[in-house]
Design an enzyme around this catalytic site. Sequence first.
Site, mmCIF file in Angstrom:
data_model
loop_
_atom_site.group_PDB
_atom_site.id
_atom_site.type_symbol
_atom_site.label_atom_id
_atom_site.label_comp_id
_atom_site.label_asym_id
_atom_site.label_seq_id
_atom_site.Cartn_x
_atom_site.Cartn_y
_atom_site.Cartn_z
ATOM 1 N N SER A 1 0.779 -1.094 -0.056
ATOM 2 C CA SER A 1 -0.014 -0.039 -0.007
ATOM 3 C C SER A 1 0.789 1.385 0.028
ATOM 4 C CB SER A 1 -0.718 0.003 1.126
ATOM 5 O OG SER A 1 -0.191 -0.171 2.459
ATOM 6 N N VAL B 1 -0.437 -10.264 8.117
ATOM 7 C CA VAL B 1 0.359 -11.141 7.562
ATOM 8 C C VAL B 1 0.964 -12.291 8.593
ATOM 9 C CG1 VAL B 1 1.027 -10.044 5.429
ATOM 10 C CG2 VAL B 1 2.420 -9.869 7.391
ATOM 11 N N ASN C 1 7.175 -8.236 1.604
ATOM 12 C CA ASN C 1 7.637 -6.992 2.009
ATOM 13 C C ASN C 1 7.067 -6.427 3.232
ATOM 14 O OD1 ASN C 1 8.587 -4.019 1.185
ATOM 15 N ND2 ASN C 1 6.416 -3.947 1.361
ATOM 16 N N SER D 1 16.947 -7.077 5.262
ATOM 17 C CA SER D 1 17.529 -5.682 5.615
ATOM 18 C C SER D 1 19.121 -5.598 6.030
ATOM 19 C CB SER D 1 16.699 -5.009 6.937
ATOM 20 O OG SER D 1 17.490 -3.943 7.552
ATOM 21 N N TYR E 1 13.757 -6.748 15.319
ATOM 22 C CA TYR E 1 13.734 -6.645 13.858
ATOM 23 C C TYR E 1 15.034 -7.202 13.183
ATOM 24 C CZ TYR E 1 13.918 -3.448 9.629
ATOM 25 O OH TYR E 1 13.596 -3.236 8.329
ATOM 26 N N ALA F 1 16.755 -9.712 14.328
ATOM 27 C CA ALA F 1 16.682 -11.236 14.349
ATOM 28 C C ALA F 1 15.644 -11.526 13.249
ATOM 29 C CB ALA F 1 16.151 -11.620 15.672
#
Length: 251
Positions: free
Chosen positions: A17, A68, A94, A146, A159, A161
């Site tokens: 989005s 998700v 994503n 990332s 994040y 991990a």
Amino acid sequence: MSNQLLQGKSALVTGGSRGIGRAIALAFAAQGAQVAIADYGDDAVAAEAVALLKEAGSARAFSLKGDVSDPAFAKEAAARMKEDFGGCDILVNNAGITDDGLMLRMKPESFDRVVAINLNGAFYMTKELSALMVKQRSGRIINMSSVSGVKGNAGQANYSASKAGLIGLTKSAAKELGSRGITVNAIAPGFINTSMTALLTEEQMARSVSAITLGRAGEPEDIAELALFLASDKASYITGQVIAVDGGLVL
Ligand code: NAP
């Protein structure tokens, strides 16, 4: 014959989005794909993205509303892709969140939630959507990792991990699905200008940018260019890879 890179393909982009996901979805639509997006929050933002996708060439674009991190949502997404597009050629995992804080103060719920969305969500989607690809004997899966998953980051234990976990998922899925003509790769963006990075203070932002070799933050379109290449036939011999798009941040 059309020279569009994704002519006749169907794609699902989670978190499509806004931000990086929207740029990827638009790049796919502009190259001939029919695109669906899956997102969680604001209906108006998703509706705007769908309108832009139609304008870009995806006449049958639609948005799926759901979380998700709920395995039932992945089943619903696979069923809709089959019903509306007859299958799924490209899946981009994503959707992602941050919830930063130093580890000593980080609540277990924060760790669990970030991992549930960023990593478990990608697993559920991959499991359900790859079942369609296996039947087609072709497909492309792209996971948004990332630089934090590659080298870690203070204040981002949850994040990092989740993003490191995505790299393991990418490699295992590549090995399981390779014989069925499906490639699975990960992109490791550095610092990209989106609402996610807008959460940082000016000082944090300046510090992050000062570590980038090219001396500037990236744009969502920088990531979309690589996603488009990985999704296309041009990348048919690339699988199980983690490719950085970070302006030299990890150097
Ligand atoms: P963003 O602008 O915050 O967009 C995040 C997207 O994920 C939104 O579409 C959001 O949907 C969706 N999303 C969040 N939680 C969800 C959930 N539970 N279920 C379904 N959708 C959900 O972020 P971004 O910067 O574009 O980031 C996209 C991806 O790139 C993320 O995985 C992020 O970790 C990764 N990444 C970003 C950077 C960066 O510098 N920006 C760097 C490295 C990696 P709603 O709009 O409905 O909330």
